[in-house]
Design an enzyme around this catalytic site. Structure first.
Site, PDB file in Angstrom:
ATOM      1  N   HIS A 106      19.272  12.578  -0.627  1.00 46.12           N
ATOM      2  CA  HIS A 106      18.181  11.770  -1.201  1.00 46.12           C
ATOM      3  C   HIS A 106      18.777  10.426  -1.619  1.00 46.12           C
ATOM      4  CE1 HIS A 106      14.442  10.796  -3.218  1.00 46.12           C
ATOM      5  NE2 HIS A 106      15.174  10.380  -4.232  1.00 46.12           N
ATOM      6  N   ALA A 176      26.993   5.154   0.224  1.00 41.37           N
ATOM      7  CA  ALA A 176      26.802   6.438  -0.469  1.00 41.37           C
ATOM      8  C   ALA A 176      26.378   7.565   0.477  1.00 41.37           C
ATOM      9  CB  ALA A 176      25.772   6.270  -1.590  1.00 41.37           C
TER      10      ALA A 176
END
Ligand code: GRF
Length: 204
Positions: A106, A176
């Site tokens: 996410h 990330a």
């Protein structure tokens, strides 16, 4: 050599997270998992092209998803599922068949900016609207609660005052998502993650 965990990847769009998994396996960074199939819930998802180029069995399933996907997953012998840019909510059939064996990436630091309506670019729009200085990405186990499963890995990213949602999304993906998803897959596939209540204990 221990048996590699047979891993399926579910996608909806461009497949850059899938590509990160393919590349990390090719570079020998992920050694405990092998990608056995890719399933898209959109006919023209470019992620399917990425899978085909990598020689991974891939198909689009746009109707009767739950049943068709379960059939294909079983045909491929999938033991673990990675949701990589998969923009749909899994039904009870797959969730129960793969309990604690589905992970999702996410594009925020859960529990911020997650849950219903927080996906793709919308996440980064809300991040900029709020004015936080740090955002990032999270890999978590998938449960019935959208984005509510036990967290496996997170990585933070600076938010800059002149960011647009698109610039921020790119930085979160590059710095990330594409880093922690392969790392998390390796840890889970190698059996180095134990769930204790709400905490994932990582055997680094
Ligand atoms: C990206 O916004 C990513 O943050 C989220 O899904 C979107 C597309 O990912 N996980 P991908 O390029 O299809 O992997």
């Amino acid at each position: 050599m221990a048996q590699k965990m047979k891993t399926a990847v579910l996608v909806s769009g461009g497949g850059t997270n899938l590509q990160a998994l393919i590349d990390s396996i090719d570079r020998g960074e992920v050694t405990s998992a092998e990608l056995v199939c890719v399933i898209a819930n959109k006919e023209n998802a470019y992620a399917l092209e990425r899978a085909r180029k990598a020689g991974i069995p891939a198909k689009a399933i746009t109707a009767n998803f739950e049943e068709e996907a379960l059939t294909f997953l079983k045909e491929c012998g999938a033991e673990l599922i990675v949701l990589a840019g998969f923009l749909s909510i899994l039904g009870k059939g797959i969730l129960s068949a793969y309990k604690d064996r589905i992970i999702n990436i996410h594009p925020s630091l859960i529990p911020s900016f997650c849950g219903k309506g927080y996906y793709g670019l919308h996440v980064h729009e809300k991040v900029l609207e709020y004015g936080v200085k740090l955002t990032g990405a999270t890999v978590h186990f998938v449960s019935e609660e959208v984005d509510g499963g036990v967290i496996i890995a997170q990585k933070s990213v600076q938010v800059r005052h002149d960011d647009t949602p698109e610039i921020l999304q790119k930085r979160v993906m590059e710095e990330a998502e594409w880093v922690i998803l392969p790392r998390a897959l390796e840890l889970v596939a190698a059996g180095r993650v134990q769930i204790q209540g709400r905490m994932a204990v990582i055997n680094e």
